[in-house]
Design an enzyme around this catalytic site. Structure first.
Site: not given
Lengths: 330, 330
Positions: B54, B79
């Protein structure tokens, strides 16, 4: 004086193991750099075949046996990673292997050694001499006894760890200031440092040992091969050797290496840190060098530091304990 | 039709993140090859900054903001791994970050996000809409909302995972037969597969999802963006997205990807296997693609298979559970 191996022997070993051993990457992980305040170059030999650097020397040694020697098989004595290295190299080369292991070796290492097809013979680490047991096992079978470190082919094979690090750093144009390598009998340290000093003559090289097994550290100070106290214990089962080898020590001494030692708690903390923050599974003996850096035994600030993670064969239960250690957190 | 990003955008992202993101190695580990009966090329993005791929998209996105946008800060909802990626990229770039996270996100991911200096705002994943919460948080602050996957710069950044794999395989002269990449909203799959298909047009590409979150798998069959059942649960917290994105899905569909799904048990077994046999710490959602291969959902025999381990941010307690699983053994 002449050393048991030369840089050329390590280059030769590299050609011998190419395509069989894993050429592990050299990792630079920002989380570790930031914690240390300098650049750290990790050589993760836990990603090597059998989960430890030992495969390199084992394969280099066994692949040099003559056809006649191969037919008679090999015998090795080892607390675990050398056992697995010899067993797996023998399996690949089609050689029958008998491994003499201490009865308190980690269950995982016993199971893995058997899984590689070797016959395992157990002995009492504290009441029996493993070389005597090995001699009894060998008898007149003609099998070749493969020592864990005091052998030129073993040392040159382990030396490829240092050679690969040096080649990768050269390619990046980086000159390392210091290196930390775990030390048992000195097979890895003698070979790897011989290669590293060939490329980086001004390197500060350190051998890292468990505090109760700091014989090489003391030997480097006294100039004589020192031994550990009988009955010494450490959680770093990969590094429990009574003394350096007659072939390995002169190299470590001649290169001017220095010694560092870490406590069992520091090694276990380093295992926990490696799993949580670096996402790498190391065994306590494989994480001793990392522990020396994390615990501040050596300062990595504003320096380029090489750290070898020499193995990752840890019992799941022990890894679970390391994960639960508060002090292993970031 | 025109996709939201092109191969050139991924090359551009690679230049943008160079020297900041980790160029993770491509690992070929004999233990996994032998288990699968073919060659497996692992891309360990658990070794990436923040422990997941990410960071790539986050840094590519945030570094493109104008000075005026940077001054007003960014908001993200995630999340966990996107949260950490945005928080850390913002920290490096000197941007103020507010992260909206579900209150049941892993404690580790919450703690890490805060450790990167971001302000964390919690919401109820099952009773509140996170985009509405984000809108409320943003208000008229002028902060830029950074979506987790449905954004060209995010997608191109994640695409560098596929670009690096392709470059490394090209350098080795290897043509992959198939690839397995974990899929949530499709940011990683759309970008990485766009790069991989540019190099290897005959590749069989698979998105791998948790069984309860197999919306992309179903979408690839129906040709429409399908959604998951409200209230679906999975241990793969990194992959809990309700549907693919309007920008990511057309790429996954256009490339002809197929879907696979794994059970939570299979994902947890894969985490245990990775730690014990590969010495790599993966999180359940990061190990879904590996689980698909290990569980036989896809056959790797005599093939060259790419597997992306997309993240390693697992709670120590959950990793301990995975290590204790019998079925995770070798």
């Amino acid at each position: 004086m002449t050393y048991a191996i030369s840089y050329d022997d390590i280059l030769d070993a590299a050609r011998q193991i190419e395509g069989v051993a894993v050429r592990t990457p050299l990792l630079e992980l920002p989380a570790l750099n930031e914690r240390v305040g300098g650049r750290v170059f990790l050589k993760p030999e836990n990603l090597q075949r059998v989960g430890a650097f030992k495969f390199r020397g084992a394969y280099n040694r066994l692949s040099r046996l003559s056809a006649a020697e191969k037919a008679l098989g090999v015998v090795a004595f080892s607390s675990g990673n050398h056992a697995q290295g010899i067993a797996h190299a023998a399996q690949i080369l089609g050689i029958r292997a008998t491994i003499v292991m201490p009865s308190d070796a980690p269950e995982l290492k016993l199971a893995n050694t058997r899984a590689y097809g070797a016959e395992v013979i157990l002995y009492d680490r504290y009441n029996e001499d493993r070389e005597a047991v090995a001699a009894r096992v060998v008898g007149d079978s003609g099998a070749t006894v493969v020592p864990p470190y005091n052998d030129p082919f073993i040392m040159a094979g382990q030396g490829t760890v240092g050679l690969e690090i040096a080649q990768d750093l050269d390619a990046m144009g980086i000159v390392p200031d210091q290196a930390l390598i775990n030390c048992g009998g000195g097979g890895l340290c003698s070979g790897a440092y011989l290669a590293l000093y060939e490329h980086f003559p001004s390197l500060d090289g350190y051998v890292v040992e468990p505090a109760a097994f700091d014989d090489v550290t003391r030997s480097l100070v006294s100039g004589e091969i020192e031994t550990v106290d009988f009955g010494a214990r450490s959680v770093c089962d990969a590094l429990l050797t009574p003394s350096a080898g007659l072939l390995t020590f002169p190299i470590m001494q001649g290169l001017g290496l220095k010694g560092l030692s870490v406590s069992d708690d520091e090694a276990l903390d380093a295992v926990g840190y490696a799993a949580k923050s670096l996402k790498l599974v190391a065994e306590p003996g494989g994480a001793a060098a990392l522990a020396a850096l994390l615990s501040g035994k050596i300062d990595g600030k504003a320096k380029n530091t090489i750290v070898v993670i020499s193995g990752g064969n840890i019992e799941p239960a022990m890894l679970q304990q390391c994960l639960a250690r508060e002090s292993a957190s970031k």
